[in-house]
Enzyme design. Sequence first.
Site, PDB file in Angstrom:
ATOM      1  N   LYS A   1      25.031  33.152  25.956  1.00  7.63           N
ATOM      2  CA  LYS A   1      23.992  34.064  26.448  1.00  7.63           C
ATOM      3  C   LYS A   1      22.987  34.438  25.370  1.00  7.63           C
ATOM      4  CE  LYS A   1      26.016  35.791  30.605  1.00  7.63           C
ATOM      5  NZ  LYS A   1      26.522  36.862  31.416  1.00  7.63           N
TER       6      LYS A   1
ATOM      7  N   LYS B   1      29.450  24.739  34.638  1.00 10.59           N
ATOM      8  CA  LYS B   1      30.154  25.453  35.707  1.00 10.59           C
ATOM      9  C   LYS B   1      29.135  26.119  36.635  1.00 10.59           C
ATOM     10  CE  LYS B   1      30.688  29.900  33.694  1.00 10.59           C
ATOM     11  NZ  LYS B   1      30.647  31.186  34.147  1.00 10.59           N
TER      12      LYS B   1
ATOM     13  N   LYS C   1      26.160  32.284  38.425  1.00  3.64           N
ATOM     14  CA  LYS C   1      25.201  33.111  39.154  1.00  3.64           C
ATOM     15  C   LYS C   1      23.826  33.010  38.521  1.00  3.64           C
ATOM     16  CE  LYS C   1      28.638  36.691  39.809  1.00  3.64           C
ATOM     17  NZ  LYS C   1      28.969  37.326  38.540  1.00  3.64           N
TER      18      LYS C   1
HETATM   19  P1  TYM Z   1      31.760  37.067  36.651  1.00  5.26           P
HETATM   20  O1  TYM Z   1      31.071  38.145  37.415  1.00  5.26           O
HETATM   21  O2  TYM Z   1      30.930  36.090  35.902  1.00  5.26           O
HETATM   22  O3  TYM Z   1      32.696  36.227  37.613  1.00  5.26           O
HETATM   23  C1  TYM Z   1      33.567  36.849  38.533  1.00  5.26           C
HETATM   24  C2  TYM Z   1      34.822  36.000  38.696  1.00  5.26           C
HETATM   25  O4  TYM Z   1      34.484  34.693  39.184  1.00  5.26           O
HETATM   26  C3  TYM Z   1      35.048  33.701  38.322  1.00  5.26           C
HETATM   27  N1  TYM Z   1      34.123  32.551  38.258  1.00  5.26           N
HETATM   28  C4  TYM Z   1      34.470  31.290  38.549  1.00  5.26           C
HETATM   29  N2  TYM Z   1      35.634  30.735  38.931  1.00  5.26           N
HETATM   30  C5  TYM Z   1      35.644  29.388  39.167  1.00  5.26           C
HETATM   31  N3  TYM Z   1      34.540  28.592  39.017  1.00  5.26           N
HETATM   32  C6  TYM Z   1      33.357  29.114  38.627  1.00  5.26           C
HETATM   33  N4  TYM Z   1      32.287  28.339  38.516  1.00  5.26           N
HETATM   34  C7  TYM Z   1      33.280  30.521  38.377  1.00  5.26           C
HETATM   35  N5  TYM Z   1      32.283  31.344  37.969  1.00  5.26           N
HETATM   36  C8  TYM Z   1      32.817  32.592  37.915  1.00  5.26           C
HETATM   37  C9  TYM Z   1      35.168  34.370  36.963  1.00  5.26           C
HETATM   38  O5  TYM Z   1      36.131  33.741  36.154  1.00  5.26           O
HETATM   39  C10 TYM Z   1      35.570  35.780  37.369  1.00  5.26           C
HETATM   40  O6  TYM Z   1      36.957  35.858  37.606  1.00  5.26           O
HETATM   41  N6  TYM Z   1      33.317  39.398  32.524  1.00  5.26           N
HETATM   42  C11 TYM Z   1      33.582  39.211  33.944  1.00  5.26           C
HETATM   43  C12 TYM Z   1      33.583  40.484  34.735  1.00  5.26           C
HETATM   44  C13 TYM Z   1      34.563  41.516  34.273  1.00  5.26           C
HETATM   45  C14 TYM Z   1      35.970  41.484  34.447  1.00  5.26           C
HETATM   46  C15 TYM Z   1      36.448  42.716  33.930  1.00  5.26           C
HETATM   47  C16 TYM Z   1      36.825  40.525  34.975  1.00  5.26           C
HETATM   48  C17 TYM Z   1      34.259  42.711  33.682  1.00  5.26           C
HETATM   49  N7  TYM Z   1      35.373  43.430  33.478  1.00  5.26           N
HETATM   50  C18 TYM Z   1      37.817  43.011  33.916  1.00  5.26           C
HETATM   51  C19 TYM Z   1      38.210  40.832  34.963  1.00  5.26           C
HETATM   52  C20 TYM Z   1      38.665  42.061  34.451  1.00  5.26           C
HETATM   53  C21 TYM Z   1      32.493  38.321  34.520  1.00  5.26           C
HETATM   54  O7  TYM Z   1      31.395  38.279  34.040  1.00  5.26           O
HETATM   55  O8  TYM Z   1      32.850  37.701  35.684  1.00  5.26           O
END
Ligand code: TYM
Length: 347
Positions: free
Chosen positions: A130, A211, A214
């Site tokens: 990022k 991957k 968003k």
């Molecule tokens: P975020 O918002 O990017 O993604 C949310 C969840 O979706 C999963 N994910 C994917 N799984 C499979 N293939 C993909 N292409 C893919 N893209 C996203 C992510 O692994 C995630 O589980 N930092 C975290 C948010 C967060 C969080 C937390 C998660 C903040 N605090 C505490 C767990 C516990 C994030 O940006 O996820």
Amino acid sequence: MTEPSTAAANAAAPTSTRPRVLSGMQPTDALHLGNYLGALRQWVARQDQQDALFCVVDLHALTVPEAVDPADLRHRSRAVAALYFACGLDPERNVVFLQSHVPEHAECSWILMCTTPLGWLYRMTQFKAKAEGRDSVGAGLLTYPVLQAADILLYDADEVPVGEDQVQHVELTRDIAIRFNRLFGDTFVLPKAVIPTSGARVMGLDDPTVKMSKSLAAERPGHAIGLLDDPKVLKKTIMSAVTDSGREFRPEHASPGVRNLIAILASLQGEEDTVVAERFVGRGYGDLKKSVLEAVLEAVTPIRERFEALMGDPAELDRILAQGADAARSRATSTLARVKAAVGVGT
Ligand code: TYM
């Protein structure tokens, strides 16, 4: 991985024997199939076997302030919560809340920041990706995983169900907890990441070497399968997914794009990739794409309908989120009291 430290686990033993679970998603752009297969689907599937909290991490969405439109952020945070429910999370069996409604997250994060070595944060691949190419980044982008650690540690979570890309952050959370426990005595339960057996890393349809994300979805039509996309858009995205110059499926020569489509179909149908691949041997890529489209439509159509109904009643959504915030807060305050007592503040 080592087991949770016994004293902390006992100090924080949940009332039930079910594992304590916490996870969350950023309310950035519209959620996609990767978010569903990698995370949300397993949250829903295991909701009877766990004591779970799920948050919408709206404070994390502030780490790229140029991208923040306040009214839009407010709306998206609620929309992501509505999507959790539309995908099947039951507010009676899970605590669902917006991170910013529980100020203990930010307070705990500060305390953890003071014990987290900077070098650990510079190593995070998400930070490197990022920050790359930017002249200046906010400190929040670097300290982002410490807030994530607070999200998890405040609830004594044993398990964190996430997609593969979040494993590094959960391992860092564990390291932060171990270090804190060593410095100040057993305070935190040590969590572990739980990755689904399929769909843990869904790749972009326009470029299967990255991957599905968003942020790319917002820039590139055809990149992601949006959970709320119109069926016509879904058809266009899936039918134009990158494959290779071959015409028919040969497992031994399958390119990353073709393998991604097989993996998506297998995950949606609850089958092994190899079993699905077998069915397509010698058939054209068009057939494969049509089957992916059908499986996607079957999964997302009811989600979209429930989502629209939930968004049509904002007062009810706010009521459920307020109730979730109260429940989360009562747990967070007791952990934070333990943390503050350990370091000698707040008393
Ligand atoms: P975020 O918002 O990017 O993604 C949310 C969840 O979706 C999963 N994910 C994917 N799984 C499979 N293939 C993909 N292409 C893919 N893209 C996203 C992510 O692994 C995630 O589980 N930092 C975290 C948010 C967060 C969080 C937390 C998660 C903040 N605090 C505490 C767990 C516990 C994030 O940006 O996820």
